[in-house]
Scaffold this motif. Sequence first.
Motif, PDB file in Angstrom:
ATOM      1  N   HIS A 132      38.823  36.137  28.635  1.00  0.00           N
ATOM      2  CA  HIS A 132      38.996  37.218  29.603  1.00  0.00           C
ATOM      3  C   HIS A 132      38.200  38.460  29.180  1.00  0.00           C
ATOM      4  O   HIS A 132      37.519  39.096  29.992  1.00  0.00           O
ATOM      5  CB  HIS A 132      40.501  37.511  29.724  1.00  0.00           C
ATOM      6  N   GLU A 135      34.687  37.922  29.823  1.00  0.00           N
ATOM      7  CA  GLU A 135      34.400  38.062  31.249  1.00  0.00           C
ATOM      8  C   GLU A 135      34.156  39.536  31.607  1.00  0.00           C
ATOM      9  O   GLU A 135      33.255  39.857  32.368  1.00  0.00           O
ATOM     10  CB  GLU A 135      35.556  37.500  32.090  1.00  0.00           C
ATOM     11  N   HIS A 136      34.974  40.401  31.036  1.00  0.00           N
ATOM     12  CA  HIS A 136      34.813  41.834  31.313  1.00  0.00           C
ATOM     13  C   HIS A 136      33.534  42.410  30.707  1.00  0.00           C
ATOM     14  O   HIS A 136      32.970  43.353  31.238  1.00  0.00           O
ATOM     15  CB  HIS A 136      36.025  42.604  30.780  1.00  0.00           C
ATOM     16  N   CYS A 200      42.230  45.123  36.962  1.00  0.00           N
ATOM     17  CA  CYS A 200      42.268  43.770  36.408  1.00  0.00           C
ATOM     18  C   CYS A 200      43.541  43.051  36.849  1.00  0.00           C
ATOM     19  O   CYS A 200      44.593  43.671  37.005  1.00  0.00           O
ATOM     20  CB  CYS A 200      42.193  43.863  34.880  1.00  0.00           C
ATOM     21  N   GLY A 201      43.434  41.741  37.000  1.00  0.00           N
ATOM     22  CA  GLY A 201      44.571  40.944  37.474  1.00  0.00           C
ATOM     23  C   GLY A 201      45.512  40.470  36.378  1.00  0.00           C
ATOM     24  O   GLY A 201      46.576  39.903  36.668  1.00  0.00           O
ATOM     25  N   HIS A 206      44.027  40.136  26.891  1.00  0.00           N
ATOM     26  CA  HIS A 206      42.687  40.394  26.352  1.00  0.00           C
ATOM     27  C   HIS A 206      42.729  40.259  24.844  1.00  0.00           C
ATOM     28  O   HIS A 206      43.770  40.510  24.219  1.00  0.00           O
ATOM     29  CB  HIS A 206      42.217  41.816  26.711  1.00  0.00           C
TER      30      HIS A 206
HETATM   31 ZN   LIG Z   1      40.391  41.057  34.097  1.00  0.00          ZN
END
Ligand SMILES: [Zn+2]
Length: 234
Positions: A132, A135-136, A200-201, A206
């Motif tokens: 995650h 991804e960010h 963010c979902g 993280h």
């Molecule tokens: Zn996110």
Amino acid sequence: MDPLTCSCKKREVALNGSNGAPELLRQLAGGVGPKSQRIRDFVESLRPHQRARCQLFHKFSLGEVRASGGLFRHYNEHMAKVASFDLDHTKVRAPYVRLADLKYTPGGEVISKWDLRVGQPNREVIGTGAMHTFEHLLAMKMRDHLEGIVDVSPMGCRTGFYAVIIGQPAPEAVMDAFAKALADVVAHEGPVPAANPLECGNYRDHDLEEAKFWSRHVLKKGLHVQETILIEGR
Ligand SMILES: [Zn+2]
């Protein structure tokens, strides 16, 4: 129209007019022999680095066959098969960068998809928090080093990422940008960008430290350009 032959292909392919079914399409639609062989032949005949000087493909991309809709659809469908489930995951050697797919828009522009592999398939797996965080960070960081990045997304198997890029950069350029982006992850200080409930979902999931661990792991091992190895006998 005179038959068109393409010098970049190992065997000659004749195109008898824009409405005639070229040998290439016949091979894709039907063909004999194992599927993997047909795919291999096709990919062989339209290797990305050859495409630029492939008169046949160029002719298609100029729109002669665009009207009949043939080649792009066949090519896109066919490459999609090569891209995903026909890769032999037991034969690749991570970490690596691999050209996974090419898509051609109706306008003849190319969009490339890259397999950025961090962990060895079925042996190493990245935690969800680190995925995650990557991804960010990755898409943003890679844009600093390479033009045309549309997206960098996590693979569901959690061993790497897919990068979608407008155009088709050289594999070495993608590899270089990926390595630089990973070095940026290692150097990243402070909060993970957009890791908050507004943007963010799943902002609690993280793990910057693990993302740094995998980044160092890749940089230490060293990236290479991986060819697509197809599963035998399909
Ligand atoms: Zn996110």
